[in-house]
Design an enzyme around this catalytic site. Structure first.
Site, short mmCIF file in Angstrom:
data_model
loop_
_atom_site.label_atom_id
_atom_site.label_comp_id
_atom_site.label_asym_id
_atom_site.label_seq_id
_atom_site.Cartn_x
_atom_site.Cartn_y
_atom_site.Cartn_z
N SER A 140 -0.68 2.92 6.32
CA SER A 140 -0.78 3.54 7.65
C SER A 140 0.56 3.59 8.37
CB SER A 140 -1.81 2.80 8.51
OG SER A 140 -1.43 1.45 8.68
N HIS A 142 3.03 -6.88 2.26
CA HIS A 142 2.07 -7.77 2.89
C HIS A 142 2.08 -9.10 2.14
CE1 HIS A 142 -0.38 -4.75 5.26
NE2 HIS A 142 0.11 -3.92 4.36
N GLY A 176 -4.37 3.02 1.64
CA GLY A 176 -4.41 2.24 2.87
C GLY A 176 -3.10 2.17 3.62
N HIS A 220 6.64 -1.88 3.50
CA HIS A 220 6.40 -3.26 3.96
C HIS A 220 5.57 -3.99 2.93
CE1 HIS A 220 3.35 -0.52 5.61
NE2 HIS A 220 2.48 -1.50 5.45
N ASN A 254 0.86 -1.17 0.00
CA ASN A 254 0.00 0.00 0.00
C ASN A 254 0.91 1.23 0.00
OD1 ASN A 254 -2.32 -1.61 0.18
ND2 ASN A 254 -2.14 -1.72 2.42
P1 5GP Z 1 -0.45 -0.58 5.92
O1 5GP Z 1 -1.82 -0.21 6.37
O2 5GP Z 1 0.53 0.55 6.17
O3 5GP Z 1 -0.35 -1.14 4.53
O4 5GP Z 1 -0.01 -1.80 6.83
C1 5GP Z 1 0.44 -1.64 8.13
C2 5GP Z 1 0.23 -2.95 8.81
O5 5GP Z 1 1.00 -2.98 9.99
C3 5GP Z 1 -1.23 -3.20 9.23
O6 5GP Z 1 -1.69 -4.39 8.61
C4 5GP Z 1 -1.14 -3.31 10.75
O7 5GP Z 1 -2.01 -4.28 11.27
C5 5GP Z 1 0.30 -3.65 10.99
N1 5GP Z 1 0.85 -3.14 12.23
C6 5GP Z 1 0.75 -1.88 12.73
N2 5GP Z 1 1.40 -1.78 13.90
C7 5GP Z 1 1.94 -3.00 14.14
C8 5GP Z 1 2.73 -3.51 15.22
O8 5GP Z 1 3.08 -2.83 16.19
N3 5GP Z 1 3.09 -4.82 15.14
C9 5GP Z 1 2.73 -5.62 14.09
N4 5GP Z 1 3.14 -6.88 14.11
N5 5GP Z 1 1.99 -5.17 13.06
C10 5GP Z 1 1.60 -3.86 13.09
#
Ligand code: 5GP
Ligand code: ZN
Length: 110
Positions: free
Chosen positions: A91, A98, A89, A96, A83
């Site tokens: 955050s 997925h 999406g 990273h 993302n």
């Molecule tokens: P994004 O929304 O940026 O694509 O994905 C961020 C991901 O990081 C989300 O799926 C969220 O659940 C995960 N995430 C956020 N904070 C933490 C954390 O402290 N530990 C782990 N293991 N995952 C996290």
């Protein structure tokens, strides 16, 4: 330091499934599928595009690590996603990948 840099530094605990010199993989804290692993570069880059520009070999390693994890778990298929930007999406602004698997996925994604 961002939250994923803190995980890399082991200042915040995570369920780590793979580690190499440049890459860390750990289970997502809010899994969206039976397998939901985040594969990240250890060095901070905000987006996948920044990572591609600055460290293309590490970007490639994210994909090979994701595939190895999928093979280890005998996944018959998987979805990979970066993302990029809030509207898509993102955050956490540390690149990273997925890795999602273990259930069927719709296309197009929501
Ligand atoms: P994004 O929304 O940026 O694509 O994905 C961020 C991901 O990081 C989300 O799926 C969220 O659940 C995960 N995430 C956020 N904070 C933490 C954390 O402290 N530990 C782990 N293991 N995952 C996290
Ligand atoms: Zn970071």
């Amino acid at each position: 330091m961002c939250i994923f840099c803190k995980i890399v530094a082991k200042e915040i605990p995570a369920d780590i499934v793979f580690e190499s010199i440049g890459v860390l993989a750990f289970n997502d804290i809010t899994p969206q599928a039976p397998t939901h692993v985040l594969v990240i570069p250890k060095w901070h880059h905000e987006t996948a595009a920044d990572l591609a520009a600055m460290a293309p070999a590490t970007l490639a390693e994210l994909f090979t690590v994701a595939d190895q994890i999928a093979k280890t778990r005998d996944l018959d298929g998987y979805r990979l996603a970066f993302n990029t930007g809030e509207s898509a999406g993102q955050s956490v602004f540390h690149a990273h990948l997925h890795l999602l698997g273990g259930r069927p996925f719709a296309w197009p994604p929501g």
